[in-house]
Design a protein around this motif. Structure first.
Motif: not given
Length: 382
Positions: A166-170
């Protein structure tokens, strides 16, 4: 943003077939980050809505859906996502950009069997960690922190953690460098806490940095870790309040836990669902009692607040070796020290043997910080 619902959830939301949109395209990037699969299950005899992000499998939990929540479900879903990402320490601007990118919330049926299988797996993980589900609160704060750190497998591909993905996608959504995502995505408030054993004539303390969003369950795990307590005994936190009765923060609502609680004179809350910010925003000191027999009292003092880019506890420094477990309280500890310091005492050799399994083990700062990586789950004496 699209919410892809099971039939049970569609029926509960009373969404008409004519109002459903096509789910096509939301299983693959880039649209998958804006898609969530959702189901309605029963936990603790309450209806619970569980959402799983299509791209990252990040879980969101909405508990005890009331009529007012159903009539305002779009706003409830958005707030639940906002709260969960906020608990991770993600910057407000990043969260709001994500919600704005999703535009209006729409609803559809579930997509493929593969996505439903992944959703079912998320439901099982939520059920497995249901102790972190606050039965009296609609939007959940802590269960996502735990379940999002459970490794996910996707066929022959390498496993991943939903939280990390999720962090990478955001970061990618905002055109940021994924390798520097921590600095660009996180804005985390840490509390510098001094934890001192209240023992006359002894100066035994530890200093740690702890995310302010962490719960008092996490703080219990931290204290057990940095003092190397064995977690054999009951414990509780107490907050003394000038114009109100004391706040007792307890392990859970088990009768054994509440045996020593004076309900008429104390306000009782469970440690899993109270954040450090909830308390330290109003009070600078908290008491932590471990082992109601030996009664080891710890004074926890908020020294300062700092900003960071990592949702991680950090052990900074400490002084003094804690008393052995089951030594008999303050009097027993002083007797223990006297006997160990007197080689002529007839109990000296036996005390040395007994102490080997009861006293604090010595870890380096690096080893302690490695052990602290697990406090978001539970504490085990290993």
């Amino acid at each position: 943003m699209i919410i892809q619902c099971t039939k049970a959830l569609l029926d509960k939301l009373e969404i008409q077939k004519s109002d459903l949109v096509s789910p096509e395209g939301y299983e693959q990037s880039p649209k998958s980050l804006m898609g969530w699969h959702a189901n309605l299950v029963t936990i603790y005899r309450r209806k619970v809505m569980i959402l799983m992000n299509n791209e990252t499998r990040y879980p969101i939990v909405i508990n005890r859906l009331l009529k007012k929540d159903l009539s305002n479900i779009n706003a409830v879903i958005q707030e639940a996502i906002r709260v969960a990402l906020r608990m991770e320490g993600i910057k407000e601007a990043i969260i709001e950009d994500y919600l704005a990118s999703g535009e209006d919330i729409t609803f559809s049926k579930t997509a493929s069997r593969s996505m439903v299988a992944k959703l079912n797996n998320t439901v099982r993980e939520i059920e497995m960690m249901s102790e972190y589900l606050d039965k009296d609160t609609t939007i959940q704060r802590y269960i996502s922190l735990v379940v999002s750190r459970m490794i996910q497998l996707d066929g022959p591909k390498k496993g991943f953690y939903p939280r990390n993905k999720m962090i990478e996608s955001l970061a990618m959504l905002n055109g940021l460098n994924v390798n520097q995502a921590a600095e660009q995505v996180f804005d985390i408030e840490l509390y510098q806490l001094n934890i001192q054993l209240d023992l006359e004539g002894h100066h035994i303390w530890r200093r740690v940095l702890v995310p302010s969003s962490f719960s008092f369950r996490h703080l219990h795990n931290i204290i057990q870790t940095v003092f190397d307590w064995q977690n054999y005994h009951l414990h509780e936190f107490t907050v003394k309040r000038a114009n109100n009765k004391p706040l007792k923060i307890v392990l859970d609502d088990d009768p054994e836990t509440l045996e020593f609680t004076a309900f008429d004179n104390e306000e009782i809350v469970q440690e899993r669902f109270v954040s450090l910010r909830d308390v330290f925003s109003k009070h600078s000191d908290v008491l932590y009692q471990y082992d109601f027999g030996d009664s080891w009292m710890h004074i926890i003092t908020l020294e300062k607040k700092v900003q960071a880019h990592s949702l991680q506890v950090v052990f900074l420094e400490g002084n003094g070796e804690r008393p052995p477990e089951d030594v008999g309280g303050e009097y027993g500890f002083n007797e223990y020290l006297r006997i160990l310091g007197d080689a002529t005492d007839p109990e000296h050799e036996d005390m040395k043997i007994w102490a080997a399994s009861q006293k604090e083990r010595i870890f380096t700062v690096e080893q302690t910080n490695q052990r602290l990586k697990n406090v978001i789950y539970n504490y085990y004496y290993i």
